[in-house]
Design a protein around this motif. Structure first.
Motif, PDB file in Angstrom:
ATOM      1  N   ASP A 239     -13.591   8.049 -59.227  1.00 16.65           N
ATOM      2  CA  ASP A 239     -13.622   7.267 -57.980  1.00 16.65           C
ATOM      3  C   ASP A 239     -12.376   7.535 -57.139  1.00 16.65           C
ATOM      4  OD1 ASP A 239     -16.019   6.152 -58.760  1.00 16.65           O
ATOM      5  OD2 ASP A 239     -15.090   4.349 -59.592  1.00 16.65           O
ATOM      6  N   ILE A 240     -11.232   7.599 -57.800  1.00 13.64           N
ATOM      7  CA  ILE A 240      -9.984   7.827 -57.075  1.00 13.64           C
ATOM      8  C   ILE A 240      -9.950   9.230 -56.486  1.00 13.64           C
ATOM      9  CG2 ILE A 240      -7.478   8.014 -57.311  1.00 13.64           C
ATOM     10  CD1 ILE A 240      -7.632   5.679 -59.308  1.00 13.64           C
ATOM     11  N   VAL A 241     -10.439  10.223 -57.225  1.00 13.36           N
ATOM     12  CA  VAL A 241     -10.485  11.596 -56.698  1.00 13.36           C
ATOM     13  C   VAL A 241     -11.364  11.647 -55.454  1.00 13.36           C
ATOM     14  CG1 VAL A 241     -11.316  13.943 -57.154  1.00 13.36           C
ATOM     15  CG2 VAL A 241      -9.956  12.754 -58.876  1.00 13.36           C
ATOM     16  N   GLN A 242     -12.524  11.045 -55.513  1.00 15.68           N
ATOM     17  CA  GLN A 242     -13.430  11.049 -54.357  1.00 15.68           C
ATOM     18  C   GLN A 242     -12.791  10.359 -53.160  1.00 15.68           C
ATOM     19  OE1 GLN A 242     -17.171   9.392 -55.584  1.00 15.68           O
ATOM     20  NE2 GLN A 242     -17.656  11.125 -56.893  1.00 15.68           N
ATOM     21  N   GLU A 243     -12.165   9.224 -53.397  1.00 18.03           N
ATOM     22  CA  GLU A 243     -11.527   8.492 -52.307  1.00 18.03           C
ATOM     23  C   GLU A 243     -10.352   9.271 -51.737  1.00 18.03           C
ATOM     24  OE1 GLU A 243     -10.796   5.612 -49.487  1.00 18.03           O
ATOM     25  OE2 GLU A 243     -12.551   5.825 -50.781  1.00 18.03           O
ATOM     26  N   ALA A 244      -9.585   9.932 -52.604  1.00 17.30           N
ATOM     27  CA  ALA A 244      -8.444  10.724 -52.140  1.00 17.30           C
ATOM     28  C   ALA A 244      -8.913  11.866 -51.235  1.00 17.30           C
ATOM     29  CB  ALA A 244      -7.653  11.267 -53.333  1.00 17.30           C
TER      30      ALA A 244
ATOM     31  N   ARG B  24      -1.624   0.752 -56.171  1.00 15.09           N
ATOM     32  CA  ARG B  24      -2.330  -0.421 -55.649  1.00 15.09           C
ATOM     33  C   ARG B  24      -3.246  -1.019 -56.718  1.00 15.09           C
ATOM     34  NH1 ARG B  24      -2.066   2.573 -51.043  1.00 15.09           N
ATOM     35  NH2 ARG B  24      -4.088   3.544 -51.242  1.00 15.09           N
ATOM     36  N   ARG B  25      -3.883  -0.170 -57.498  1.00 14.93           N
ATOM     37  CA  ARG B  25      -4.763  -0.633 -58.572  1.00 14.93           C
ATOM     38  C   ARG B  25      -3.971  -1.459 -59.586  1.00 14.93           C
ATOM     39  NH1 ARG B  25      -5.957   0.841 -63.757  1.00 14.93           N
ATOM     40  NH2 ARG B  25      -4.326   2.420 -63.666  1.00 14.93           N
ATOM     41  N   LEU B  26      -2.780  -0.994 -59.911  1.00 16.27           N
ATOM     42  CA  LEU B  26      -1.952  -1.706 -60.885  1.00 16.27           C
ATOM     43  C   LEU B  26      -1.454  -3.042 -60.348  1.00 16.27           C
ATOM     44  CD1 LEU B  26       0.123   1.264 -62.316  1.00 16.27           C
ATOM     45  CD2 LEU B  26      -1.716  -0.004 -63.461  1.00 16.27           C
TER      46      LEU B  26
ATOM     47  N   ARG C 175      -2.710  19.862 -51.079  1.00 19.07           N
ATOM     48  CA  ARG C 175      -2.581  19.539 -52.501  1.00 19.07           C
ATOM     49  C   ARG C 175      -1.576  18.410 -52.706  1.00 19.07           C
ATOM     50  NH1 ARG C 175       0.190  20.737 -57.270  1.00 19.07           N
ATOM     51  NH2 ARG C 175      -1.169  21.060 -59.059  1.00 19.07           N
ATOM     52  N   ALA C 176      -0.421  18.528 -52.096  1.00 16.66           N
ATOM     53  CA  ALA C 176       0.600  17.487 -52.217  1.00 16.66           C
ATOM     54  C   ALA C 176       0.094  16.167 -51.648  1.00 16.66           C
ATOM     55  CB  ALA C 176       1.883  17.917 -51.515  1.00 16.66           C
ATOM     56  N   CYS C 177      -0.611  16.231 -50.549  1.00 14.05           N
ATOM     57  CA  CYS C 177      -1.144  15.028 -49.915  1.00 14.05           C
ATOM     58  C   CYS C 177      -2.160  14.342 -50.836  1.00 14.05           C
ATOM     59  CB  CYS C 177      -1.791  15.388 -48.585  1.00 14.05           C
ATOM     60  SG  CYS C 177      -2.424  13.973 -47.689  1.00 14.05           S
ATOM     61  N   LEU C 178      -3.033  15.106 -51.462  1.00 10.21           N
ATOM     62  CA  LEU C 178      -4.026  14.534 -52.373  1.00 10.21           C
ATOM     63  C   LEU C 178      -3.362  13.807 -53.535  1.00 10.21           C
ATOM     64  CD1 LEU C 178      -6.696  17.337 -52.605  1.00 10.21           C
ATOM     65  CD2 LEU C 178      -7.097  14.974 -51.920  1.00 10.21           C
ATOM     66  N   PHE C 179      -2.368  14.453 -54.118  1.00 11.90           N
ATOM     67  CA  PHE C 179      -1.686  13.828 -55.243  1.00 11.90           C
ATOM     68  C   PHE C 179      -0.969  12.553 -54.809  1.00 11.90           C
ATOM     69  CE2 PHE C 179      -2.770  17.626 -57.446  1.00 11.90           C
ATOM     70  CZ  PHE C 179      -2.721  17.314 -58.797  1.00 11.90           C
ATOM     71  N   GLN C 180      -0.363  12.565 -53.638  1.00  9.49           N
ATOM     72  CA  GLN C 180       0.325  11.365 -53.147  1.00  9.49           C
ATOM     73  C   GLN C 180      -0.666  10.242 -52.869  1.00  9.49           C
ATOM     74  OE1 GLN C 180       3.828  11.109 -52.998  1.00  9.49           O
ATOM     75  NE2 GLN C 180       3.121   9.001 -53.038  1.00  9.49           N
ATOM     76  N   ILE C 181      -1.784  10.568 -52.271  1.00 11.94           N
ATOM     77  CA  ILE C 181      -2.821   9.566 -52.015  1.00 11.94           C
ATOM     78  C   ILE C 181      -3.267   8.951 -53.342  1.00 11.94           C
ATOM     79  CG2 ILE C 181      -5.222   9.227 -51.300  1.00 11.94           C
ATOM     80  CD1 ILE C 181      -4.694  11.407 -49.138  1.00 11.94           C
ATOM     81  N   ALA C 182      -3.533   9.793 -54.332  1.00 12.71           N
ATOM     82  CA  ALA C 182      -4.008   9.311 -55.628  1.00 12.71           C
ATOM     83  C   ALA C 182      -2.964   8.439 -56.318  1.00 12.71           C
ATOM     84  CB  ALA C 182      -4.387  10.492 -56.514  1.00 12.71           C
ATOM     85  N   ILE C 183      -1.710   8.839 -56.258  1.00 16.58           N
ATOM     86  CA  ILE C 183      -0.641   8.041 -56.862  1.00 16.58           C
ATOM     87  C   ILE C 183      -0.553   6.677 -56.177  1.00 16.58           C
ATOM     88  CG2 ILE C 183       1.866   7.871 -57.080  1.00 16.58           C
ATOM     89  CD1 ILE C 183       1.800  10.961 -57.564  1.00 16.58           C
TER      90      ILE C 183
END
Length: 87
Positions: free
Chosen positions: A40-45, A73-75, A60-68
């Motif tokens: 779900d997080i990959v798709q949203e990112a 936020r999930r935590l 690539r860097a942007c995707l990883f930052q979005i996912a992090i």
């Protein structure tokens, strides 16, 4: 032509290339961090990347930052209430 330029032009092949290049490593990292929610997080990112591609320089860097950020936020969100009938 560079991938980011092709993404900005809206080339469907560029979207496919971005998914095939960046989804597997992102999925692997997220699977270790969040388990079942990783897909779900990959798709949203990717959705957020594609919506904001005009502001992105390094996808690539942007995707990883979005996912992090999404994981952070999930935590922070409160635990969901228990289901009815559960103690």
């Amino acid at each position: 032509m560079e991938l980011i330029e092709r993404l900005r032009r809206g080339e469907s092949a560029a979207y496919q290339e971005a998914m095939s290049r960046f989804a597997p490593p992102l999925q692997a990292v997220l699977r270790r961090l969040v388990g079942d929610e990783s897909e779900d997080i990959v798709q949203e990112a990717f959705a957020r990347l594609f919506q904001n591609v005009h502001r992105v320089e390094q996808p690539r860097a942007c995707l990883f930052q979005i996912a992090i950020n999404m994981d952070r936020r999930r935590l922070r969100r409160p635990d969901p209430p228990p289901y009815a009938g559960r103690a």
